[in-house]
Enzyme design. Structure first.
Site, short mmCIF file in Angstrom:
data_model
loop_
_atom_site.label_atom_id
_atom_site.label_comp_id
_atom_site.label_asym_id
_atom_site.label_seq_id
_atom_site.Cartn_x
_atom_site.Cartn_y
_atom_site.Cartn_z
CB SER A 1 -0.89 0.03 1.24
OG SER A 1 -1.39 1.35 1.42
CG HIS B 1 -4.02 -1.55 -1.31
ND1 HIS B 1 -5.17 -2.30 -1.52
CD2 HIS B 1 -4.33 -0.70 -0.29
CE1 HIS B 1 -6.11 -1.92 -0.67
NE2 HIS B 1 -5.63 -0.95 0.08
CG ASP C 1 -5.05 2.52 1.10
OD1 ASP C 1 -6.02 1.73 1.09
OD2 ASP C 1 -3.90 2.18 1.45
CG MET D 1 -8.13 7.35 2.78
SD MET D 1 -7.21 7.36 4.34
CE MET D 1 -6.41 5.75 4.24
CG HIS E 1 -9.30 0.29 0.03
ND1 HIS E 1 -8.65 0.12 1.23
CD2 HIS E 1 -10.63 0.26 0.33
CE1 HIS E 1 -9.54 -0.01 2.21
NE2 HIS E 1 -10.75 0.09 1.68
CG MET F 1 -11.18 3.50 2.63
SD MET F 1 -9.56 3.43 3.41
CE MET F 1 -8.52 3.48 1.95
CG MET G 1 -11.46 -2.41 5.97
SD MET G 1 -10.07 -2.07 4.87
CE MET G 1 -8.95 -1.19 5.98
CG ASP H 1 -6.25 -2.62 3.58
OD1 ASP H 1 -5.11 -2.37 4.03
OD2 ASP H 1 -6.93 -1.82 2.91
C1 DX5 Z 1 -5.99 1.79 5.90
C2 DX5 Z 1 -5.66 1.43 4.49
C3 DX5 Z 1 -4.58 0.44 4.38
C4 DX5 Z 1 -3.26 0.90 4.94
C5 DX5 Z 1 -2.63 -0.26 5.61
O1 DX5 Z 1 -7.14 2.54 5.95
O2 DX5 Z 1 -6.80 0.91 3.80
O3 DX5 Z 1 -4.43 -0.04 3.04
O4 DX5 Z 1 -2.36 1.39 3.99
O5 DX5 Z 1 -1.51 0.17 6.28
P1 DX5 Z 1 -0.71 -0.78 7.27
O6 DX5 Z 1 -0.30 -1.99 6.48
O7 DX5 Z 1 0.43 0.08 7.70
O8 DX5 Z 1 -1.65 -1.13 8.39
ZN ZN Z 2 -6.46 -0.09 1.83
#
Ligand code: DX5
Ligand code: ZN
Length: 227
Positions: free
Chosen positions: A7, A32, A34, A36, A65, A67, A136, A172
């Site tokens: 990620s 990956h 993310d 947000m 992903h 969010m 998650m 994740d």
């Molecule tokens: C969290 C993200 C993850 C995040 C995981 O909201 O969806 O993908 O990057 O990070 P680690 O592996 O550091 O927990």
């Molecule tokens: Zn993620």
């Protein structure tokens, strides 16, 4: 098949192109990404323009992903930007079925993501609509949080529910060589790792990815000892 998905949330944002190339060369299977919005989760990252800018840096699968809420107005933009899989959260809106239909109609793999507090049963009516279920294992929003073992119950339930369908199960959050084995045993086959991959800087990426892969394949135990 075991898939390790670094990620980029934990990468150096001032040189993301290089970071993507580095984890590609270090053996990451998917990238990956993310997304947000500061509304669905209490953090803001990036949008489709950044996904598009990173696309030329690797041929690897882009696992996007989302969010964000709402997600539907942005699905086409992420598809055009070069996403391969687009995952939406079941908690992010009232019309998850429509979102999944839209992603498939855009020619992309559709993923559905579940927060740790969401029952596995939420995905049951949607299994013919999805290619990926994201479970998650932390509350979404930030990298570097502690793994929530209770979330593995959801993984096992989803694994039973999919009953041989060609659906990947992704975990994740908080995935490290110490936690990945139990996630694999619960039934996950895609392992997202941010801090677990990017910790230690570029010279550690290959070693970090290999350690997570070995743990997922049952080659090491909880303490990293061979068993
Ligand atoms: C969290 C993200 C993850 C995040 C995981 O909201 O969806 O993908 O990057 O990070 P680690 O592996 O550091 O927990
Ligand atoms: Zn993620």
């Amino acid at each position: 098949m075991t898939i390790i998905a670094p990620s980029i949330l934990s990468a150096d944002f001032s040189r993301l192109g290089e970071e993507v190339r580095a984890v590609d060369e270090a053996g990451g299977d998917w990238i990956h990404l993310d997304v947000m919005d500061g509304h669905f989760v209490p953090n803001i990252t990036f949008g489709p323009a950044l996904v598009k800018a990173l696309r030329p840096h690797t041929k690897k699968h882009f696992d996007v992903h989302l969010m964000i809420s709402p997600a539907d107005p942005y699905l086409a933009a992420f598809a055009d930007a070069g996403a391969d899989t687009i995952s939406v959260h079941v908690e992010a809106g009232p019309h998850i079925h429509r979102s999944l239909q839209t992603i498939r109609a855009l020619g992309k793999r559709a993923g559905i993501a579940l927060n740790p507090g969401t029952p596995a049963a939420m995905v049951e009516p949607l299994l013919d609509m999805v290619d990926l279920v994201v479970c998650m294992t932390v509350n979404p929003g930030f990298g570097g949080q502690s793994f929530l073992p209770s979330a593995l119950e959801t993984v096992s339930r989803v694994r039973t529910m999919i009953a041989g369908r060609p659906i990947d199960i992704e975990v994740d959050g908080g995935i490290t060589p110490a936690t990945v084995a139990e996630a694999a045993r619960a039934g996950a086959n895609v392992f997202v790792a941010g801090s677990g991959v990017f910790g230690g800087g570029p010279e550690a990426y290959a070693r970090n990815i290999a350690a997570i892969r070995e743990g997922a394949n049952g080659e090491t135990g909880r303490d990293g000892l061979r068993c």
